[in-house]
Design a protein around this motif. Sequence first.
Motif, PDB file in Angstrom:
ATOM      1  N   LEU A  87       9.092  -9.141  -1.219  1.00 42.27           N
ATOM      2  CA  LEU A  87       8.575  -9.756  -2.452  1.00 42.27           C
ATOM      3  C   LEU A  87       9.094  -8.985  -3.672  1.00 42.27           C
ATOM      4  O   LEU A  87       9.594  -9.582  -4.636  1.00 42.27           O
ATOM      5  N   ARG A  88       9.008  -7.657  -3.614  1.00 37.97           N
ATOM      6  CA  ARG A  88       9.472  -6.843  -4.760  1.00 37.97           C
ATOM      7  C   ARG A  88      10.969  -7.037  -4.976  1.00 37.97           C
ATOM      8  O   ARG A  88      11.430  -7.162  -6.111  1.00 37.97           O
ATOM      9  N   ALA A  89      11.726  -7.131  -3.878  1.00 38.50           N
ATOM     10  CA  ALA A  89      13.184  -7.296  -4.017  1.00 38.50           C
ATOM     11  C   ALA A  89      13.505  -8.650  -4.643  1.00 38.50           C
ATOM     12  O   ALA A  89      14.384  -8.756  -5.508  1.00 38.50           O
ATOM     13  N   ALA A  90      12.785  -9.692  -4.236  1.00 36.06           N
ATOM     14  CA  ALA A  90      13.082 -11.048  -4.741  1.00 36.06           C
ATOM     15  C   ALA A  90      12.800 -11.157  -6.235  1.00 36.06           C
ATOM     16  O   ALA A  90      13.404 -11.974  -6.927  1.00 36.06           O
ATOM     17  N   PHE A  91      11.869 -10.322  -6.754  1.00 40.33           N
ATOM     18  CA  PHE A  91      11.497 -10.412  -8.178  1.00 40.33           C
ATOM     19  C   PHE A  91      11.889  -9.134  -8.937  1.00 40.33           C
ATOM     20  O   PHE A  91      11.327  -8.823  -9.987  1.00 40.33           O
ATOM     21  N   ALA A  92      12.896  -8.412  -8.418  1.00 40.10           N
ATOM     22  CA  ALA A  92      13.293  -7.133  -9.005  1.00 40.10           C
ATOM     23  C   ALA A  92      13.794  -7.300 -10.437  1.00 40.10           C
ATOM     24  O   ALA A  92      13.701  -6.377 -11.241  1.00 40.10           O
ATOM     25  N   ARG A  93      14.347  -8.475 -10.769  1.00 42.26           N
ATOM     26  CA  ARG A  93      14.876  -8.669 -12.129  1.00 42.26           C
ATOM     27  C   ARG A  93      13.818  -9.160 -13.100  1.00 42.26           C
ATOM     28  O   ARG A  93      14.115  -9.403 -14.265  1.00 42.26           O
ATOM     29  N   PHE A  94      12.597  -9.375 -12.649  1.00 42.69           N
ATOM     30  CA  PHE A  94      11.555  -9.865 -13.557  1.00 42.69           C
ATOM     31  C   PHE A  94      10.987  -8.707 -14.384  1.00 42.69           C
ATOM     32  O   PHE A  94      10.969  -7.562 -13.946  1.00 42.69           O
ATOM     33  N   GLY A  95      10.543  -9.053 -15.604  1.00 43.76           N
ATOM     34  CA  GLY A  95      10.013  -8.015 -16.492  1.00 43.76           C
ATOM     35  C   GLY A  95       8.559  -8.276 -16.844  1.00 43.76           C
ATOM     36  O   GLY A  95       7.820  -8.856 -16.052  1.00 43.76           O
ATOM     37  N   GLY A  96       8.150  -7.852 -18.062  1.00 43.88           N
ATOM     38  CA  GLY A  96       6.746  -7.986 -18.462  1.00 43.88           C
ATOM     39  C   GLY A  96       5.860  -7.213 -17.499  1.00 43.88           C
ATOM     40  O   GLY A  96       6.246  -6.146 -17.002  1.00 43.88           O
ATOM     41  N   PRO A  97       4.699  -7.759 -17.160  1.00 42.56           N
ATOM     42  CA  PRO A  97       3.782  -7.031 -16.268  1.00 42.56           C
ATOM     43  C   PRO A  97       4.152  -7.147 -14.789  1.00 42.56           C
ATOM     44  O   PRO A  97       3.535  -6.490 -13.948  1.00 42.56           O
ATOM     45  N   VAL A  98       5.157  -7.975 -14.473  1.00 37.49           N
ATOM     46  CA  VAL A  98       5.420  -8.291 -13.066  1.00 37.49           C
ATOM     47  C   VAL A  98       5.744  -7.050 -12.214  1.00 37.49           C
ATOM     48  O   VAL A  98       5.158  -6.873 -11.136  1.00 37.49           O
ATOM     49  N   PRO A  99       6.650  -6.152 -12.662  1.00 32.67           N
ATOM     50  CA  PRO A  99       6.954  -4.989 -11.811  1.00 32.67           C
ATOM     51  C   PRO A  99       5.707  -4.156 -11.484  1.00 32.67           C
ATOM     52  O   PRO A  99       5.530  -3.732 -10.328  1.00 32.67           O
ATOM     53  N   ASP A 100       4.854  -3.966 -12.474  1.00 30.42           N
ATOM     54  CA  ASP A 100       3.614  -3.205 -12.251  1.00 30.42           C
ATOM     55  C   ASP A 100       2.727  -3.876 -11.215  1.00 30.42           C
ATOM     56  O   ASP A 100       2.168  -3.231 -10.334  1.00 30.42           O
ATOM     57  N   TRP A 101       2.566  -5.184 -11.386  1.00 32.27           N
ATOM     58  CA  TRP A 101       1.726  -5.930 -10.435  1.00 32.27           C
ATOM     59  C   TRP A 101       2.292  -5.795  -9.017  1.00 32.27           C
ATOM     60  O   TRP A 101       1.561  -5.490  -8.079  1.00 32.27           O
ATOM     61  N   LEU A 102       3.608  -6.028  -8.902  1.00 32.63           N
ATOM     62  CA  LEU A 102       4.185  -6.051  -7.549  1.00 32.63           C
ATOM     63  C   LEU A 102       4.151  -4.662  -6.906  1.00 32.63           C
ATOM     64  O   LEU A 102       4.040  -4.542  -5.679  1.00 32.63           O
ATOM     65  N   ALA A 103       4.212  -3.621  -7.739  1.00 36.29           N
ATOM     66  CA  ALA A 103       4.125  -2.262  -7.185  1.00 36.29           C
ATOM     67  C   ALA A 103       2.776  -2.040  -6.498  1.00 36.29           C
ATOM     68  O   ALA A 103       2.647  -1.201  -5.601  1.00 36.29           O
ATOM     69  N   GLN A 104       1.767  -2.812  -6.905  1.00 37.23           N
ATOM     70  CA  GLN A 104       0.422  -2.614  -6.337  1.00 37.23           C
ATOM     71  C   GLN A 104       0.176  -3.426  -5.067  1.00 37.23           C
ATOM     72  O   GLN A 104      -0.880  -3.313  -4.452  1.00 37.23           O
ATOM     73  N   VAL A 105       1.124  -4.298  -4.717  1.00 37.51           N
ATOM     74  CA  VAL A 105       0.888  -5.174  -3.555  1.00 37.51           C
ATOM     75  C   VAL A 105       0.979  -4.368  -2.270  1.00 37.51           C
ATOM     76  O   VAL A 105       1.990  -3.735  -1.991  1.00 37.51           O
ATOM     77  N   GLU A 106      -0.080  -4.390  -1.484  1.00 41.92           N
ATOM     78  CA  GLU A 106      -0.076  -3.652  -0.218  1.00 41.92           C
ATOM     79  C   GLU A 106       0.110  -4.570   0.974  1.00 41.92           C
ATOM     80  O   GLU A 106       0.657  -4.174   1.999  1.00 41.92           O
ATOM     81  N   SER A 107      -0.392  -5.791   0.869  1.00 40.28           N
ATOM     82  CA  SER A 107      -0.142  -6.735   1.961  1.00 40.28           C
ATOM     83  C   SER A 107       0.052  -8.116   1.354  1.00 40.28           C
ATOM     84  O   SER A 107      -0.464  -8.416   0.267  1.00 40.28           O
ATOM     85  N   VAL A 108       0.820  -8.950   2.068  1.00 41.66           N
ATOM     86  CA  VAL A 108       1.222 -10.224   1.493  1.00 41.66           C
ATOM     87  C   VAL A 108       1.334 -11.262   2.603  1.00 41.66           C
ATOM     88  O   VAL A 108       1.694 -10.943   3.738  1.00 41.66           O
ATOM     89  N   GLY A 109       0.926 -12.489   2.283  1.00 38.48           N
ATOM     90  CA  GLY A 109       1.112 -13.597   3.230  1.00 38.48           C
ATOM     91  C   GLY A 109       2.348 -14.386   2.815  1.00 38.48           C
ATOM     92  O   GLY A 109       2.687 -14.436   1.627  1.00 38.48           O
TER      93      GLY A 109
END
Length: 373
Positions: free
Chosen positions: A226-248
Amino acid sequence: MSALENTPVTIIGAGVAGLTAACALAQRGAEVTVLERAGALREVGAGLQISPNAVRVLAALGLWERFRAISVASKRVELRDSVGRQVARLDLARHRPKDHFRMVHRARLVAMLEQAAREAGVRIELDHEVGDLPEVPLLIGADGVKSRVRPALNGAEAPFFTGQTAWRALIPAEADAPGVAQVFMGPGRHLVSYPLGAGLRNIVAVVERPDWHDEGWSLPGDPADLRAAFARFGGPVPDWLAQVESVGIWGLFRHPVAAHWQDGRRALIGDAAHPTLPFMAQGAVMAIEDAWVLAACLDSDADQARALARFQALRQPRCQQIVDAANANARNYHLRGPTRAVAHAGLRAVSRMAPTRLIERFAWLYDYDPTAV
Ligand SMILES: Cc1cc2nc3c(=O)[nH]c(=O)nc-3n(C[C@H](O)[C@H](O)[C@H](O)COP(=O)(O)OP(=O)(O)OC[C@H]3O[C@@H](n4cnc5c(N)ncnc54)[C@H](O)[C@@H]3O)c2cc1C
């Protein structure tokens, strides 16, 4: 007297559709039994946006105060580009102040509906997987995308993969998270996020990719993908994705709206009748609308076959319109190159110069009152 008084009704599925229908039917005097294969009505699916067309039903069922307590008001929807610049906004609180747009954790909504159904006298049999369909006078298929009732009415059908895969995750919400749903749109992908109350933030991220996943909601994915697919996104997105521990993760499939919703003795509601892509946030909302209209039709006509035919006639065109709109949004969010630049510039201009125009485009959706049809 209600045509439903003491009428036995069997519902397969205790999701949003089945439980709302159980409440609506039981409140009108029906003797309702819900058969659910899960052993407990636990979390599936994370966040839902619930728009006023469904809130009107919850209010008519006497559930507004409870629903308000478990959900968060959605003040506006912001469309942003992939680096976080605003493209357009729908000011829901400002332009539709009388309407309730809410955001809620699905588990809390299901728990609320379960409690209300039990209070209305509904019997819920958990751990009861329906194999062969029971021969009962009135059977409601609220059994979701992999319904057993739908093929009994429509024969076998094959959905097709849209080429899109979605991740869904929950992270802690910031303490001061505003009630805003944000959509970040990049070429071939987009990410939606909103707070759900109870200290949680919902994230749904969709990418176009040719390899596909199962349609189920609960396949575990890898947060690193998930983080790799949205690596080019900015704003709050990188911070949010850094917090993801599990994903469906799951594949998005397109299904036709069912041609046959009923046969006089059996009827379909919710995803069993009209699974939709999530891009209008209306799947659960349509399920709630269906539930009310089904109960109202059965209540007002003692001829069950005629009542069910009327139910389909009232619901099928509306659900088709919503499913079509969600299919169109799937394309609009993922534009690339010059088309994207032109579309975003147009949206920016409309949003700035005629801010009510964007929301007015959806009046047909949000003004609908199922309790008045
Ligand atoms: C990414 C994503 C985001 C979404 N966001 C939104 C949103 O913001 N707003 C919104 O309104 N909607 C949203 N939706 C859609 C919404 O979640 C669904 O449309 C809705 O939950 C469908 O409810 P349902 O009751 O019809 O089906 P389900 O929730 O699938 O319930 C079906 C139930 O039937 C049971 N069942 C199935 N087969 C059997 C059997 N044989 N025997 C016994 N029990 C059985 C299942 O266990 C389940 O409990 C979203 C969906 C996705 C995928």
